[in-house]
Every structure is written in C-alpha cells, then in structure tokens.
Scaffold this active site. Structure first.
Site, mmCIF file in Angstrom:
data_model
loop_
_atom_site.group_PDB
_atom_site.id
_atom_site.type_symbol
_atom_site.label_atom_id
_atom_site.label_comp_id
_atom_site.label_asym_id
_atom_site.label_seq_id
_atom_site.Cartn_x
_atom_site.Cartn_y
_atom_site.Cartn_z
ATOM 1 N N ASN A 7 0.778 -1.012 0.146
ATOM 2 C CA ASN A 7 0.015 -0.198 0.253
ATOM 3 C C ASN A 7 0.866 1.345 0.167
ATOM 4 O O ASN A 7 1.369 1.575 1.073
ATOM 5 C CB ASN A 7 -0.703 -0.072 1.290
ATOM 6 N N ARG A 90 -2.778 -2.183 -3.753
ATOM 7 C CA ARG A 90 -3.940 -1.295 -3.202
ATOM 8 C C ARG A 90 -3.615 -0.089 -4.259
ATOM 9 O O ARG A 90 -2.669 0.616 -3.965
ATOM 10 C CB ARG A 90 -3.866 -1.049 -1.712
ATOM 11 N N HIS A 179 -12.682 2.956 -0.054
ATOM 12 C CA HIS A 179 -12.894 2.039 1.062
ATOM 13 C C HIS A 179 -13.755 0.627 0.376
ATOM 14 O O HIS A 179 -14.028 -0.008 1.175
ATOM 15 C CB HIS A 179 -13.874 2.414 2.211
ATOM 16 N N ARG A 240 -12.359 15.684 7.580
ATOM 17 C CA ARG A 240 -12.793 15.950 6.327
ATOM 18 C C ARG A 240 -14.259 16.552 6.617
ATOM 19 O O ARG A 240 -14.966 15.830 7.557
ATOM 20 C CB ARG A 240 -13.026 14.886 5.440
ATOM 21 N N GLU A 383 -8.436 -5.367 5.030
ATOM 22 C CA GLU A 383 -8.179 -5.023 3.599
ATOM 23 C C GLU A 383 -6.918 -5.623 2.684
ATOM 24 O O GLU A 383 -7.104 -6.233 1.907
ATOM 25 C CB GLU A 383 -7.962 -3.490 3.409
#
Ligand code: ADP
Length: 408
Positions: A7, A90, A179, A240, A383
């Site tokens: 990743n 990823r 996601h 955010r 993940e």
C-alpha cells in the site's frame, strides 16, 4: 502461496506478507517519510516490531529495504525472494476502467497513470510502488486491487451528479466511492456471521475510521455509497467535512481569500471532528473532552453520530429495508459510546442494540438484541487479506496453482 501486499502512499510504503493457505501474516511494516531526511522503517509483528533509521531517497530505496528485511537478518520471514509468489497492490482510483482486480501489465499501468487525474497523490504513489517491485522482483506476478471497483455496480441514478451532463462526458465527473475493499470484505464476513448467503441480504456497511464511508449492498451488489468523485463526500470524518452545501465553497473562498487549493485543504484537513471540536481528529480525545463538558466536543460527537444515522435512513429507503447494519474500522469497531448514539432512537425502524454486547471488544459479533428485527454486526476489517486473496485468485487463474478454499 505467500503474497506481499503493498500500500504505497506519497511518502510511505506499507506492506504485509501473508500466507494464503494458513491466513497467517508472516511479516509487516511501514516505511515512512520516504524521500526526507527523517525517513524510518518499522518492521515486525506486534511486540517484535523494530524501528530502523534508514536512508530512503524514493520508493525504490524503500522497496529494497523492505525486501532485505523480509529475507535476511533477525527480521527475516522467508529464505529468499523466490518464496514471495505474488504482489498485490492497493490502488485508490480504478475509475471507469476497473470493476474488479486485475493482473498488472503495461496497459493496466497506463490506465492507472491516466486515472491519476482523479486521484493525483494516490495513483502516482501506487505507480511508484509498482515500478519499485518491477525493478526488484521482475518475474513476480502483480495484481492491482482498486478501492473503487466494488462500486462500479452502482446504477447511474446513484453515481451521476445533477450537473450539466457534458461535465460527465468531458471529465468523467461521477461518484466512484472509496474503501471498496473494506466494504466488500465486511459484507462477506457479515453474511458468514449471519449464516445466510450474501445474495439474499440487504446490508448497510459502515467504515468509520479517520476516513468514513457507508454503502448500501443489495443482495450482494453495491447500489449506493457515501464517498463521491473523491473521498471528501458523504459522512463527517476526522478532518474532512463530508457533504456540505456546495455554495459554501465559493462563499468561503470569497470571504477568506482562498484559492481552490486553499479551500480544498480547509475541507480535507481542517474540518470534521477536528474543525468542530478544535481539539483533535481523534475521536478518543474528542470523547474525553465531551465527557468533561466541552461544548464543541459534545457538538462534534452529536454531529458525527447524526451524520451516520441519516445515511442509515437513506439506505433503508434506497433498498426498501435492511437485514443487517455492519460496522468496522477504528470508531466502528471500538467506540461503544458512538455506536450507542448512532442507534439511539432507531427502535421504530426495528433496530435495537444489546447494551452488554455493545460493550464487548475485538472480534466478529452481533451487538443487536435478540428482539431486534435488523441485526447490528461488528466486523474488524481486513483489507490486506482481501488484497492478498484477490491476488491469489487472479494469479491462480493465470497459472495452474490449486486454489485454497475461502470458506470458513
Ligand atoms: P484510518 O482511517 O486512519 O485507518 P482507523 O480505522 O484506525 O483510521 O480509525 C481511527 C479512529 O478510530 C480515530 O478517530 C480513533 O480515535 C478511533 N478509535 C480507535 N480506537 C478507539 C477506541 N477504543 N474508542 C474510540 N475511538 C477509537
């Protein structure tokens, strides 16, 4: 089969080496601040983790250090690079090209590069990770697993924005979500926990970490999701803002004298829990302050839970009901208080938490009461395992390795 999951961020390289047959993590680590004088490499499992100061001019250097740590010295996990059978990367943005994971070839690399327009920092970083692996392990097959591909099943009524249609045609402006690997994993695991086939269930999945997103999964197919063209849309998050009145953007630019980059930074890095509480993007600090009576912390907590509550209502309406709501990530897995607030008052919708079960920690479980029509389930996300599994499946399709069973 051992799969190395990579990743790559703009200044980091995270990795896990996973044995697919045993599902064991053989090694993991992260190179941080790659390209700066403060670069360091953390490698090892849990209490055996070591921090190694190391020079890393770029992702190539970082990759070389990772492979060295995996194959030699006290940190060694395998005898040689030959024991790493495949690499899974990823990738944040798969755009309209990729509705599933794919074997990486020159065409895939060109498309990831083209899609960097939509996710400049992320896709360029992933490409650095891919090129570094190509250099150090030229004959090892690699697979790209996209955060967005799970949401390519959304119908146009969910992925289009009511803007002039030409903007969609010219710039591909639409909802892509994010996601996706996590939502896919927790929906599969939730069906296993419920003991029912995924394609017979209506699920609402909630990934509540620093970044937050929810999705509606109708009979195994994603039909809506809260993140949009970018991961800024939807729920209130750590830093955010999520969805706001779009007219606020030019208004702030005008009042605060900000350009596009400035307002983008404000909405991505200075908003959410941090912006409202003025304390932190970390829910634990906000919770502690709210319990001491800090009013802005209490407001942040209220707004966050309300934001999740509203999406539950939306997605129940979209699917005409829901069988189970699934929660994951830092907040979803660990914060009993937030879960209590999210589900408070939802009894008329058939959703009732079991207080004792809500207090338990750390494993896949139902936390709704026996009388709750809608089940509420916690699934710790994984993940990396999902990326390793896709990598295994795709490499197997292209060779003749006997597949392992994914059934539990
Ligand atoms: P990321 O999106 O960076 O992977 P995580 O999934 O690790 O984020 O989630 C980070 C969030 O989870 C933080 O807001 C943190 O406060 C919250 N969190 C982690 N553990 C707990 C806990 N025990 N109680 C409340 N919140 C928690």
């Amino acid at each position: 089969m051992n799969v190395l999951v990579i990743n790559a961020g703009s200044s980091s390289l995270k990795y896990q080496l996973i044995n697919l047959e045993t599902k064991h993590i053989l090694a993991k680590g992260i190179c941080e601040r790659v390209g700066s004088a403060e670069a360091f490499h953390k490698h090892g499992l849990d209490e055996n983790e070591r921090v190694i100061d190391a020079e890393m001019r770029d992702h190539d250097d970082a990759m070389a250090l990772v492979l060295e740590a995996l194959t030699s010295g006290p940190t060694k996990a395998v005898d040689s690079l030959d024991e790493i059978d495949a690499v899974g990367h990823r990738i944040v943005q798969g755009g309209w090209y990729f509705d599933r994971s794919v074997l990486i070839d020159d065409d895939v690399i060109a498309k990831i590069d083209e899609l960097a327009e939509l996710a400049p920092l992320h896709n360029k970083a992933a490409l650095m990770g891919i090129h570094a692996c190509q250099k150090h392990m030229p004959s090892t097959p690699m697979v790209a697993v996209f955060d967005t591909s799970f949401f390519q099943s959304l119908p146009p009524k969910a992925y289009m924005y009511p803007l002039p249609y030409e903007l969609y045609e010219k710039y591909h402006i639409r909802k892509y979500g994010a996601h996706g690997t996590s939502h896919r994993y927790i929906s599969e695991r939730a069906a296993a926990v419920l003991g029912e086939p995924l394609d017979e269930l209506k699920l609402i999945t909630c990934h509540l970490g620093n970044g937050c997103s929810m999705s509606a999964i109708d009979h195994g197919v994603a039909v809506d999701t809260s993140m949009g063209l970018t991961p800024l849309d939807g729920l209130m998050m750590g830093t955010r803002c999520g969805a706001i009145d779009p007219a606020i953007v030019p208004y702030i630019m005008d009042k605060e004298g900000l350009d596009a980059a400035g307002v983008n930074d404000l909405m991505n890095k200075q908003s959410g829990l941090l912006g409202i509480s003025g304390i932190s993007n970390d829910l634990r600090s906000v919770r502690d302050a709210s319990e001491k009576g800090d009013e802005r912390a209490m407001l942040a907590y209220d707004m966050y839970s309300n934001s999740v509550k509203k999406y539950i209502g939306q997605y129940m309406a979209v699917m005409g009901g829901v069988d189970a709501i699934v929660l994951t990530a830092g907040v979803g897995e660990n914060c009993e208080k937030m879960r209590r607030m999210i589900f408070a008052g939802l009894q008329p919708l058939g959703i009732v938490l079991d207080e004792a079960k809500n207090r338990q920690r750390g494993f896949e479980r139902e936390i709704s009461s026996d009388s709750s029509k809608v089940k509420v389930i916690i699934i710790p996300t994984n993940e990396e395992y999902m990326i390793a599994r896709d990598t295994y499946d795709i490499v197997h399709e292209h060779s003749q390795i006997v597949p392992v069973s994914h059934a539990e």
